[in-house]
Enzyme design. Structure first.
Site, PDB file in Angstrom:
ATOM      1  N   SER A 208       0.797  -1.222   0.000  1.00 48.55           N
ATOM      2  CA  SER A 208       0.000   0.000   0.000  1.00 48.55           C
ATOM      3  C   SER A 208       0.833   1.278   0.000  1.00 48.55           C
ATOM      4  O   SER A 208       1.301   1.708  -1.039  1.00 48.55           O
ATOM      5  CB  SER A 208      -1.022  -0.035   1.128  1.00 48.55           C
ATOM      6  OG  SER A 208      -0.413  -0.176   2.368  1.00 48.55           O
TER       7      SER A 208
ATOM      8  N   LYS B 216      -1.366  -4.353  -2.766  1.00 49.22           N
ATOM      9  CA  LYS B 216      -2.580  -3.820  -2.135  1.00 49.22           C
ATOM     10  C   LYS B 216      -2.859  -2.435  -2.703  1.00 49.22           C
ATOM     11  O   LYS B 216      -2.207  -1.467  -2.338  1.00 49.22           O
ATOM     12  CB  LYS B 216      -2.444  -3.757  -0.625  1.00 49.22           C
ATOM     13  CG  LYS B 216      -3.718  -3.239   0.033  1.00 49.22           C
ATOM     14  CD  LYS B 216      -3.596  -3.176   1.533  1.00 49.22           C
ATOM     15  CE  LYS B 216      -4.882  -2.606   2.125  1.00 49.22           C
ATOM     16  NZ  LYS B 216      -5.108  -1.204   1.735  1.00 49.22           N
TER      17      LYS B 216
ATOM     18  N   ASP C 186       7.553   5.950 -11.657  1.00 44.64           N
ATOM     19  CA  ASP C 186       6.891   6.595 -12.785  1.00 44.64           C
ATOM     20  C   ASP C 186       7.520   7.937 -13.142  1.00 44.64           C
ATOM     21  O   ASP C 186       7.512   8.353 -14.303  1.00 44.64           O
ATOM     22  CB  ASP C 186       5.407   6.797 -12.488  1.00 44.64           C
ATOM     23  CG  ASP C 186       4.605   5.508 -12.637  1.00 44.64           C
ATOM     24  OD1 ASP C 186       5.214   4.472 -12.978  1.00 44.64           O
ATOM     25  OD2 ASP C 186       3.385   5.536 -12.410  1.00 44.64           O
TER      26      ASP C 186
END
Length: 438
Positions: free
Chosen positions: A293, A318, A304
């Site tokens: 998470s 998750k 990214d």
């Protein structure tokens, strides 16, 4: 006020008349089937109260019913009675009594998501992917997770015995002594000219502690810091705003994560603040199957934005956000999955996880051991949890395999992945790898 969590699951009486509905009384509202099921529930509860072989605690029965409804939705939704709600609030603040272990439930067993650093659980060598089948010799298989949490927490200095099931190992018992768990979520050190920062969880103190750590490292290294290892392995997650805060320390603006709820217009975007703390310092982020998470949000954002090389093993996967919704005085709260989260490139991590740019195994696996894992499908991840949400983009987790880079047969070191990260930052080809990513 709602708290928004993205970590693994933590660990009211309604009057009977509230469940007694006449399905024909409001035909226009289209909920006849629901009213019939509520009427069925009320009838069953009445039968239990009058005909069960022993007296029942009606409060416990009702709480179990509510929790059962929520846990049937996904592994991370649950009911928190008033005591559990207070305990959750204390845990989020970063200090509580217990063993220092993050858990969820799978197939009736308690599954260890990760032990926290420097706690009774980590010192007893409890590992991510272990199952807990009994507490003090009494089975907890099939027991609600919140009940197991209650048993594991207790007064500091008291002892507890856990029965552990681990892959390819005979079941064994571990004796632990409860203590105050102070979640000092950030630790750091300087090795030559490379900084090392370990984030073990995302609580209310994490961002501030990270900024202090980076400031200390820069002061100690002067202008000579040549790289940074950010260790997010076995980090089970925590607070969403802290994931954004940590990402902001390594980014100069830009999106960190977006969340999307049930309705098309229920979209929120979270951006990094401008003012990167260690601009131009190369970063390697370490992840593994216990990185979940909030840890995945940070890794995904830095990946990214081409700000870091991600190294290690595919993360837990998750990709959902839980809102803790108070129900009022003496009614506790519900922990409800209210949205999915997406990386800046619009990738859903749910079930699939973050795949590292450089895959490195921590332990060596033989072909036979991998074949056994594939046969029994015992790989530990979000995708394997009962009732796990599907990935709405159709992304799937990479099948179990043996990474090309794993410890040699005669390896005698303590942390192969960390050694490889330091080696990568010291190598002359690191700059070219960074430029290829950009």
């Amino acid at each position: 006020m709602r708290l928004r969590f993205i970590g693994p699951a933590l660990a009211g009486v309604i009057g009977l008349s509230a469940f007694v509905w006449n399905a024909d009384s409001s035909p226009e509202n289209g909920h006849a089937d629901t009213y019939q099921q509520l009427d069925l529930f009320a009838e069953i509860l009445a039968r239990v109260q009058t005909e069960y072989v022993a007296d029942v605690d009606e409060t416990e029965v009702m709480e179990a019913s509510i929790d059962g409804m929520l846990t049937s939705l996904d592994p991370h939704s649950s009911y928190l009675n008033p005591e559990e709600y207070r305990s959750m609030q204390v845990q989020a603040s970063g200090e509580y009594g217990g063993l220092g272990i993050e858990i969820t439930q799978q197939d009736g067993f308690i599954l260890v998501v990760s032990p926290m650093d420097d706690t009774p659980a980590s010192r007893a060598d409890i590992q991510s992917g272990d199952y807990i089948s009994a507490i003090n010799g009494e089975t907890i298989v099939g027991q609600p997770m919140n009940d197991s949490l209650k048993q594991m927490r207790g007064a500091p200095g008291t002892d507890i015995n856990l029965t552990i099931l681990r892959e390819n190992v005979e079941p064994f018992d571990v004796s632990l002594t409860r203590e105050i768990i102070k979640q000092n979520s950030v630790s750091y050190r300087l090795e030559d000219t490379i900084g090392y920062v370990r984030i073990s969880t995302f609580n209310e103190r994490t961002t501030d502690s990270l900024i202090e750590a980076l400031s200390s490292l820069k002061k100690e290294a002067g202008s000579t810091m040549t790289g940074l290892v950010l260790d997010l392995r076995n980090n089970p997650g925590g607070l969403l705003n802290q994931a954004v805060g940590v990402s902001s320390a390594f980014l100069d603006g830009g999106e960190v994560v977006s969340t999307r709820g049930r309705h098309p217009n229920d979209v929120q975007r979270y951006n990094a603040r401008q003012g990167e703390k260690i601009a131009d310092v190369p970063i390697i982020v370490l992840i593994n199957g216990g990185s979940a998470s909030a840890a995945e949000i940070v890794a995904g954002a830095l990946q990214d934005h081409n700000r870091a090389i991600i190294m290690g093993e595919t993360s837990f996967g998750k990709g959902s956000v839980q809102s803790v919704i108070p129900l009022g005085p003496q009614r506790g709260a519900i922990r409800l999955t209210t949205s999915r989260y997406y990386t800046p490139s619009n990738a859903s991590i749910q079930g699939a996880g973050i795949e590292p740019d450089v895959e490195v195994a921590q332990t060596r696996l033989s072909e036979e051991e991998m074949a056994d894992i594939e046969k029994r499908r015992k790989r530990y991840s979000e995708a394997n949890l009962r009732n796990a949400l599907e990935n709405d983009q159709g992304r799937e987790r990479r099948a179990p395999h043996i990474p090309a880079d794993q410890p040699p047969v005669d390896y005698e070191g303590e942390d192969y992945q960390l050694e490889r990260a330091f080696g990568k930052l010291r190598s002359t080809d690191f700059a070219s790898d960074q430029s290829q990513k950009g």
